[in-house]
Design a protein around this motif. Structure first.
Motif, PDB file in Angstrom:
ATOM      1  N   VAL A   1      40.106 116.642 137.214  1.00  0.00           N
ATOM      2  CA  VAL A   1      41.548 116.540 137.434  1.00  0.00           C
ATOM      3  C   VAL A   1      41.954 117.387 138.637  1.00  0.00           C
ATOM      4  O   VAL A   1      42.776 116.974 139.468  1.00  0.00           O
ATOM      5  CB  VAL A   1      42.323 116.976 136.173  1.00  0.00           C
ATOM      6  CG1 VAL A   1      43.816 117.074 136.460  1.00  0.00           C
ATOM      7  CG2 VAL A   1      42.064 115.993 135.026  1.00  0.00           C
TER       8      VAL A   1
ATOM      9  N   PHE B   1      43.931 107.309 138.407  1.00  0.00           N
ATOM     10  CA  PHE B   1      43.022 108.448 138.542  1.00  0.00           C
ATOM     11  C   PHE B   1      41.934 108.099 139.552  1.00  0.00           C
ATOM     12  O   PHE B   1      41.257 107.083 139.422  1.00  0.00           O
ATOM     13  CB  PHE B   1      42.402 108.802 137.194  1.00  0.00           C
ATOM     14  CG  PHE B   1      41.754 110.161 137.159  1.00  0.00           C
ATOM     15  CD1 PHE B   1      42.517 111.301 137.300  1.00  0.00           C
ATOM     16  CD2 PHE B   1      40.380 110.290 137.008  1.00  0.00           C
ATOM     17  CE1 PHE B   1      41.929 112.565 137.270  1.00  0.00           C
ATOM     18  CE2 PHE B   1      39.776 111.538 136.970  1.00  0.00           C
ATOM     19  CZ  PHE B   1      40.561 112.676 137.111  1.00  0.00           C
TER      20      PHE B   1
ATOM     21  N   HIS C   1      41.191 115.515 141.683  1.00  0.00           N
ATOM     22  CA  HIS C   1      42.146 114.420 141.891  1.00  0.00           C
ATOM     23  C   HIS C   1      43.420 114.910 142.579  1.00  0.00           C
ATOM     24  O   HIS C   1      43.897 114.296 143.539  1.00  0.00           O
ATOM     25  CB  HIS C   1      42.500 113.773 140.546  1.00  0.00           C
ATOM     26  CG  HIS C   1      43.693 112.874 140.605  1.00  0.00           C
ATOM     27  ND1 HIS C   1      43.610 111.547 140.980  1.00  0.00           N
ATOM     28  CD2 HIS C   1      45.019 113.108 140.364  1.00  0.00           C
ATOM     29  CE1 HIS C   1      44.823 111.016 140.961  1.00  0.00           C
ATOM     30  NE2 HIS C   1      45.683 111.937 140.581  1.00  0.00           N
TER      31      HIS C   1
ATOM     32  N   LEU D   1      44.333 111.627 129.895  1.00  0.00           N
ATOM     33  CA  LEU D   1      43.144 110.798 130.094  1.00  0.00           C
ATOM     34  C   LEU D   1      42.368 110.643 128.786  1.00  0.00           C
ATOM     35  O   LEU D   1      41.888 109.556 128.454  1.00  0.00           O
ATOM     36  CB  LEU D   1      42.246 111.411 131.162  1.00  0.00           C
ATOM     37  CG  LEU D   1      42.824 111.516 132.579  1.00  0.00           C
ATOM     38  CD1 LEU D   1      41.823 112.198 133.502  1.00  0.00           C
ATOM     39  CD2 LEU D   1      43.206 110.156 133.132  1.00  0.00           C
TER      40      LEU D   1
ATOM     41  N   THR E   1      47.053 116.583 132.209  1.00  0.00           N
ATOM     42  CA  THR E   1      46.506 115.327 132.714  1.00  0.00           C
ATOM     43  C   THR E   1      45.178 115.017 132.033  1.00  0.00           C
ATOM     44  O   THR E   1      44.902 113.857 131.684  1.00  0.00           O
ATOM     45  CB  THR E   1      46.320 115.390 134.238  1.00  0.00           C
ATOM     46  OG1 THR E   1      47.607 115.552 134.853  1.00  0.00           O
ATOM     47  CG2 THR E   1      45.668 114.124 134.768  1.00  0.00           C
TER      48      THR E   1
END
Length: 536
Positions: A322, A518, A325, A465, A461
């Motif tokens: 994450v 994502f 990302h 997910l 996040t």
């Protein structure tokens, strides 16, 4: 199938409130402690609310009309547990209220406690709250993340965790014996009656009698003997390591006792109270008992039934993915796209200015702590406490990390600026968390709000997910594969032994499929074993 983005039009929707004989929780229903005694309905074309005894006939008479609940997990656990037809489309005003509350947005009315008029109030709220969700951008996290995971939670609650009582007896006896030995060793080492369960005794021995330095104080001003403090003192006196071991064994014993206390003879399982919104970040919590904190030695007692095996799968380095990302850090992105490399060693190589291959295993452990410190928004002070190093050393580790990953530092600073401006942060799915302390006059409160801002985006996040993955996995699992528990970034299943390979493939596919928006590849690590401890 859950509702699409909620319209807030009651229309054909029916508010459903199940009346039970005991505690109104999914866990109590799964254990058989709460039995269905009636239902109260409210909706267009229905008579005034009253308790209906013939629940099956009342539910079947509604046909395909969408249902609205105050607590969908409780309600659908009731429905599945007693064989009532499940609604194809449903909504949950309790989830709506909780999402709005964490976001700091007005939710003027709470769902009332159980009574005959509760469904009327639920239906009225359903006419008002969806507009609040849409206006604040929370409609996707509601309909795309929280509602789809409901049925996974229902199944995990009903299935429970299979516990082998004889193994639990062995673990508990061994742990009790270890505690007795540690008490004796501590008395011998200290030469006095230090009670390892008494912080005042430990404090007096370490600081008054031995004169050890005080790493830090508690909020109340006492000299701390918490785990972080002991970590910094462990090399200064052998009694410290004994206290640390004692606490580890005591936690294991307490966990054994909690599992025994909550063990259900009828099902042969322990059924926890899973809450998908138990943390402000959107992470699950588990209570009565906490099945997320079961230590390794006690996991031996969570054992598959005869002819079955356990499969545990987790998203590899979920929170670090994450971070990649959001920051677009070239080194992180490249490492995850290549699918190889040891990120913890890479971190220490950056921090120490040495080649990756020269990083030792002990240095790698520090790198792992630094990595998790970054994703949790940890400060230099917090990292120094965790590692048992000086503030200067903690600063050098973090500074070295940021020198090698400037994009990460830039992103963290942008998050702090944004939360100072807006007072809230959002995850990838637009889950929002309000952090009013960012405007406090207390520097400590502001620093904590900044830490929470970074942590919420990353951990929240990752939670989003994981919930989407659980919902997808739930839809594709064969009926003889049982979902038992989710712990942070992992899921535990019980599968027939002959299907272990097939189940592993199904889980890995569900984990590694692209998720909406994502950009970093996801890898699932899958392990099998007769008991939970072997799934590693």
């Amino acid at each position: 199938m859950v509702s699409a983005i909620p319209t807030g039009q009651a229309g054909d929707s029916v508010a459903v409130d199940y009346q039970v004989s005991g505690e109104r929780t999914a866990r109590a229903v799964a254990r058989g402690d709460s039995r269905l005694v009636g239902v109260v309905l409210a909706g267009q074309g229905l008579p005034g609310p009253h308790v209906i005894d013939d629940v099956d006939a009342a539910i079947r008479a509604m046909g395909d009309r969408p249902r609205v609940y105050a607590d969908a997990i409780f309600a659908r656990t009731v429905e599945k547990n007693v064989g009532l037809p499940l609604a194809g489309s449903f909504d949950d005003v309790g989830v709506m209220l909780r999402l709005l509350d964490v976001a700091g947005l007005p939710a003027t009315l709470n769902v009332p406690s159980q009574d005959q008029h509760a469904p009327v109030e639920v239906l009225r709220l359903f006419g008002e709250l969806p507009a609040c969700l849409r206006a604040s951008g929370l409609d996707y996290v509601y309909a795309g993340v929280e509602l789809p995971v409901v049925d996974s939670v229902v199944d995990m609650t009903i299935n429970g965790m299979p516990v082998d009582v004889p193994t639990l007896d062995q673990v508990e006896a061994g742990t009790s014996a270890c505690l007795d030995i540690l008490r004796f060793q501590l008395a011998d080492e200290t030469g006095c009656g230090v009670r390892p369960d008494n912080d005042d005794d430990i404090r007096a021995f370490l600081y008054d009698r031995c004169g050890l330095p005080v790493p830090f104080h508690t909020a109340a001003g006492h000299r701390s003997v918490c785990d972080d403090a002991l970590r910094q003192l462990v090399d200064l006196h052998p009694a410290v390591a004994l206290v640390q071991s004692y606490r580890t064994q005591r936690h294991a014993l307490t966990t054994c006792q909690n599992l025994r206390r909550h063990y259900c003879q009828r099902t042969g399982c322990v059924h926890g109270l899973l809450d998908p919104l138990g943390a402000a970040t959107g992470r699950f919590s588990c209570r009565h008992p906490n099945l997320h904190g079961v230590p390794g030695v006690v996991r031996r007692a969570v054992r598959a039934r005869s002819g079955m095996t356990l499969v545990e799968a987790d998203i590899s380095q979920a929170e670090y993915r994450v971070l990649a990302h959001f920051t677009h850090d070239p080194g992180l992105v490249a490492a995850f796209q290549a699918g190889d490399g040891d990120l913890h060693k890479q971190t220490m190589a950056l921090a120490l200015g040495k080649p990756v291959e020269a990083v030792t295993q002990d240095e790698r452990k520090v790198g792992k702590a630094v990595n998790f410190g970054i994703v949790y928004g940890e400060t230099e002070y917090g990292l120094s406490r965790q590692l048992g190093v000086s503030l200067a050393e903690a600063h050098s580790f973090i500074d070295g990390f940021f020198r090698g990953r400037p994009a990460v530092q830039d992103w963290i600073e942008s998050v702090k600026q944004q939360v100072r401006r807006d007072g809230f942060v959002q995850t990838l799915s637009s889950r929002r968390r309000h952090l009013p302390a960012i405007w406090s006059s207390s520097p400590a409160a502001v620093a904590e709000a900044e830490r929470q801002a970074v942590n919420t985006i990353i951990q929240g996040t990752a939670a989003d997910l994981m919930k989407m993955m659980l919902a997808r996995l739930h839809r594709c699992l064969p009926i003889d594969i049982r979902m038992l528990m989710t712990v942070h970034d992992s899921v535990l299943l019980e599968v027939p032994e002959r299907k272990a390979v097939e189940a592993s493939s199904i889980v890995r596919s569900a984990m590694e499929s692209p998720l909406p928006g994502f950009t970093i590849p996801i890898r699932g690590d899958v392990h099998t074993g007769e008991d939970w401890a072997l799934c590693k």
